[in-house]
Design an enzyme around this catalytic site. Structure first.
Site, short mmCIF file in Angstrom:
data_model
loop_
_atom_site.label_atom_id
_atom_site.label_comp_id
_atom_site.label_asym_id
_atom_site.label_seq_id
_atom_site.Cartn_x
_atom_site.Cartn_y
_atom_site.Cartn_z
N ASP A 65 0.90 -1.29 0.16
CA ASP A 65 -0.12 -0.11 -0.04
C ASP A 65 0.90 1.20 0.08
O ASP A 65 1.90 0.96 0.15
CB ASP A 65 -1.01 0.00 1.15
CG ASP A 65 -0.17 0.03 2.43
OD1 ASP A 65 0.67 -0.16 2.76
OD2 ASP A 65 -1.08 0.58 3.34
N TYR A 67 3.02 4.53 0.78
CA TYR A 67 3.67 5.24 2.06
C TYR A 67 2.81 6.17 2.58
O TYR A 67 1.97 6.74 1.95
CB TYR A 67 4.82 6.15 1.39
CG TYR A 67 5.92 5.32 0.70
CD1 TYR A 67 6.75 4.44 1.19
CD2 TYR A 67 6.42 5.79 -0.47
CE1 TYR A 67 7.81 3.73 0.77
CE2 TYR A 67 7.72 5.23 -1.23
CZ TYR A 67 8.28 4.07 -0.43
OH TYR A 67 9.35 3.25 -1.16
N PHE A 78 6.78 1.99 -4.27
CA PHE A 78 8.33 2.24 -3.69
C PHE A 78 8.75 3.52 -4.11
O PHE A 78 9.82 3.91 -3.70
CB PHE A 78 9.26 1.33 -4.34
CG PHE A 78 8.96 -0.38 -3.82
CD1 PHE A 78 9.13 -0.49 -2.59
CD2 PHE A 78 8.42 -1.15 -4.73
CE1 PHE A 78 9.03 -1.89 -2.06
CE2 PHE A 78 8.12 -2.46 -4.24
CZ PHE A 78 8.33 -2.66 -3.02
N HIS A 187 10.83 -9.27 0.67
CA HIS A 187 10.83 -7.78 0.37
C HIS A 187 12.04 -7.03 0.69
O HIS A 187 13.02 -7.32 1.62
CB HIS A 187 9.86 -7.16 1.20
CG HIS A 187 9.07 -6.15 1.16
ND1 HIS A 187 9.87 -4.87 1.76
CD2 HIS A 187 7.95 -5.64 0.48
CE1 HIS A 187 9.09 -3.74 1.20
NE2 HIS A 187 7.90 -4.18 0.66
#
Length: 225
Positions: A65, A67, A78, A187
């Site tokens: 989801d 930031y 990202f 991740h």
């Protein structure tokens, strides 16, 4: 929420008439009207689709989801706008890029250059309350972004799917087109990057696959500003 007006619309408009989407739309509108801080700005919610038309998609990077801190989210997973401190996960992505392809680590985290080259940078949830990660999980975004992932899966040309972390890897069940390459790994978060993200070489593997299939590789270098 601004409409998606490029070639994605032809494939996603069917979602707009479904009951879940009507409920999602109402929920999101109420959240933005509530006086709470919601990220990203409404005009940026669908930037992953706006910046990367379906006809141009070569690579899909799936995030979780947006930031949730001030000024960070702008609709690409990202990525942060120029002038915003580079988040820890993106710092680690840059470290792997440096190790994998020799890219220098830039002074900004604005990844639109990737999107412009055909990298669909899609979070599975497209909005979030300020400082409350996962606060919009379960309101309907997952069904919408699953529909988008399914559309890409059906495309009759080679595409790379990069799945970092368990939420992204849960989408692997949808990816059954033998033309595509699926790259999985931990991740890039500092909590998990040392479990095998570093050294996994996702960027060179992506480019090798694209070249093998007579497609232009991605220029992953984000320049300093």
């Amino acid at each position: 929420m601004p409409p998606i007006t490029n070639d994605w619309d032809e494939y996603l408009r069917v979602e707009y008439s479904k009951p879940y989407y009507a409920k999602l739309y109402q929920t999101v509108q109420k959240e933005y009207a509530s006086g709470r801080k919601i990220f990203p700005n409404q005009d940026d919610i669908f930037n992953a689709f706006h910046f990367t038309p379906l006809s141009k998609v070569k690579v899909v990077i799936i995030g979780q989801d947006p930031y949730h801190n001030d000024g960070q989210a702008h609709g690409l997973c990202f990525s942060v706008k120029q002038g915003i401190e580079i988040p820890p996960s993106l710092v680690n992505i840059y470290k792997e890029l440096e190790s994998d392809l020799g890219c220098y680590i830039p002074n900004n985290g604005y990844l639109k250059k990737w999107a412009d080259q055909g990298v669909l940078m899609l979070n599975t949830v497209l909005t979030v309350r300020a400082h409350q990660p996962n606060s919009h999980r379960g309101i309907g975004w997952e069904e919408f972004t699953d529909a988008a992932i399914s559309v890409v899966n059906k495309i009759d040309r080679p595409i790379v799917f990069i799945l970092w972390g368990k939420p992204a890897q849960s989408k692997k069940r949808m990816l059954n087109n033998p033309k595509h390459l699926i790259i999985e790994g931990p991740h890039p978060s500092p909590l998990s990057a040392y479990r095998g993200f570093f050294g996994s070489k996702p960027f060179s593997r992506t480019n090798n696959f694209l070249v093998e299939n007579h497609l232009e590789p991605i220029d992953w270098q984000i320049e300093n500003v």
